[in-house]
Design a protein around this motif. Structure first.
Motif, short mmCIF file in Angstrom:
data_model
loop_
_atom_site.label_atom_id
_atom_site.label_comp_id
_atom_site.label_asym_id
_atom_site.label_seq_id
_atom_site.Cartn_x
_atom_site.Cartn_y
_atom_site.Cartn_z
N ARG A 29 0.86 -1.18 0.00
CA ARG A 29 0.00 0.00 0.00
C ARG A 29 0.90 1.23 0.00
O ARG A 29 1.77 1.38 0.85
N VAL A 30 0.69 2.12 -0.94
CA VAL A 30 1.53 3.31 -1.07
C VAL A 30 0.77 4.51 -0.49
O VAL A 30 -0.25 4.94 -1.04
N SER A 31 1.26 5.00 0.63
CA SER A 31 0.63 6.15 1.25
C SER A 31 1.15 7.44 0.65
O SER A 31 2.19 7.48 -0.03
N THR A 32 0.45 8.53 0.91
CA THR A 32 0.83 9.83 0.36
C THR A 32 2.25 10.23 0.74
O THR A 32 2.98 10.78 -0.07
N GLU A 33 2.65 9.94 1.98
CA GLU A 33 3.98 10.39 2.40
C GLU A 33 5.11 9.61 1.73
O GLU A 33 6.26 10.00 1.84
N ARG A 34 4.78 8.52 1.01
CA ARG A 34 5.81 7.83 0.23
C ARG A 34 6.21 8.66 -0.99
O ARG A 34 7.25 8.42 -1.60
N VAL A 35 5.38 9.66 -1.34
CA VAL A 35 5.66 10.52 -2.49
C VAL A 35 5.88 11.97 -2.05
O VAL A 35 6.71 12.67 -2.61
N VAL A 36 5.14 12.40 -1.04
CA VAL A 36 5.22 13.79 -0.59
C VAL A 36 5.92 13.84 0.78
O VAL A 36 5.29 13.94 1.83
N SER A 37 7.24 13.70 0.74
CA SER A 37 8.09 13.84 1.92
C SER A 37 9.51 14.05 1.42
O SER A 37 9.80 13.81 0.24
N GLY A 38 10.39 14.49 2.30
CA GLY A 38 11.75 14.76 1.89
C GLY A 38 12.45 13.56 1.26
O GLY A 38 12.98 13.65 0.14
N PRO A 39 12.49 12.40 1.94
CA PRO A 39 13.18 11.24 1.38
C PRO A 39 12.54 10.71 0.09
O PRO A 39 13.21 10.04 -0.70
N ALA A 40 11.26 11.02 -0.15
CA ALA A 40 10.55 10.50 -1.32
C ALA A 40 11.13 11.02 -2.63
O ALA A 40 10.89 10.43 -3.69
N ILE A 41 11.90 12.10 -2.57
CA ILE A 41 12.47 12.65 -3.80
C ILE A 41 13.37 11.63 -4.49
O ILE A 41 13.53 11.67 -5.72
N VAL A 42 13.93 10.68 -3.73
CA VAL A 42 14.79 9.65 -4.32
C VAL A 42 13.99 8.77 -5.27
O VAL A 42 14.40 8.50 -6.41
#
Length: 326
Positions: free
Chosen positions: A190-203
């Motif tokens: 399950r991919v939550s929003t913070e997997r895309v919209v957070s600092g580390p997600a930029i990778v």
């Protein structure tokens, strides 16, 4: 007359401490903050002892804590660091006579509710102050994605509600975000929003874009990508940062709709660091792009809080709301 307290703001990466003075007129003054890396300390207790030593071995007996995790009565686990806190033991372990514990973005919402208009940068929507009544959504990307809101009454009072909105499902809006989601699903059911919209997600955003173009994936950490992207020295990193801003705009709009907000505040150190990029990006367009509700979205002011330590200010504000200056 004032009351001195220790204000603490613990996130996934940093733990910040400061002495705060709560005045009889309800104003709050923060002393110089001390920032510690969570990975450099085995527990909150050892970090507290480190700070106490830096302050000469003695601290005020009242404590306000903002923590990046769900507040539970017996055991608090942090979302993005391995520390734990046992609320029933706080008085004994810290030697305090009174304390308050709030979620980290609950604290940020307290800060947003109290901050003067001069401590906000306008991002989109009507260019005026935040509404004096109604619900204000507060969200911010950092190690994770924090979400809260506060409600103002006609009497000038406010109440804060913490949420776990950053753990809602990520909703892609185009083929590029479909690719980002597909990449993340290989690791997360399950991919939550913070997997895309957070600092580390930029990778993951960067690597997904590289794969789309058939490029060899270059191993870069999040700090390097943010630096290269915001400076413009790496075009792919810049595209990743732009994509992040689009996704943040979409999520901010979703949160505003879900919470029935009449205003939105973007918070967190990352948001402040990329403020100029946000202003030049498609953030505003994505915030408004809600189909039949696009007209409504255009009436909602969106601000970025510029207070340097909103978590510490908000923790102290939460203590003042509960205990006053007694």
């Amino acid at each position: 007359m004032s009351t001195d307290i220790v204000a603490v703001d613990i996130g996934g990466t940093h733990a910040r401490f400061a002495i705060a003075a709560i005045e009889d007129n309800d104003t709050i003054t923060l002393g110089e903050p001390v920032t510690l890396h969570t990975e450099a300390h085995a527990s909150f207790q050892t970090a507290w002892e480190h700070y106490r030593e830096e302050m000469g071995g003695a601290l005020p007996e009242k404590v306000a804590m903002a923590v990046a995790g769900q507040i539970k009565p017996d055991l608090i686990r942090f979302t993005n660091n391995p520390w734990i806190i046992r609320p029933p033991l706080i008085a004994e372990k810290l030697g305090c006579a009174a304390h308050v514990i709030v979620n980290d973005f609950e604290a940020v919402a307290h800060a947003a509710a109290r901050a003067p208009s001069g401590q906000f940068l306008h991002l989109t929507g009507p260019d005026g102050d935040l509404p004096e009544t109604g619900t204000i959504s507060v969200l911010g990307p950092g190690t994770g994605l924090g979400v809260a809101h506060f409600w103002r009454s006609t009497a000038g009072e406010y109440r804060v509600q913490a949420t776990e909105g950053g753990h809602g499902d990520f909703a892609p809006l185009d083929a590029i975000e479909d690719s980002i989601l597909a990449r993340l699903r290989k690791r997360h059911t399950r991919v939550s929003t913070e997997r895309v919209v957070s600092g580390p997600a930029i990778v993951d955003i960067y690597q997904a874009l590289a794969a789309m173009e058939g490029r060899a994936v270059v191993e870069m950490d999040d700090v390097a990508i943010w630096t290269a992207g915001t400076s413009g020295e790496d075009s792919l990193a810049a595209a990743a940062v732009d994509r992040f801003c689009l996704s943040l705009g979409s999520v901010a709009g979703d949160i505003a709709l879900v919470q029935g907000a009449s205003g939105v505040v973007i918070a967190g150190g990352l948001g402040y660091r990329i403020r100029e990029t946000l202003l030049a990006s498609g953030f505003a367009d994505r915030f408004r792009a809600k189909g039949r509700f696009s007209g409504l979205m255009a009436t909602i002011p969106v601000k970025l809080i510029t207070h340097p330590q909103p978590g510490l200010l908000g923790a102290a504000a939460a203590f003042a709301q509960v205990h006053g200056t007694s």
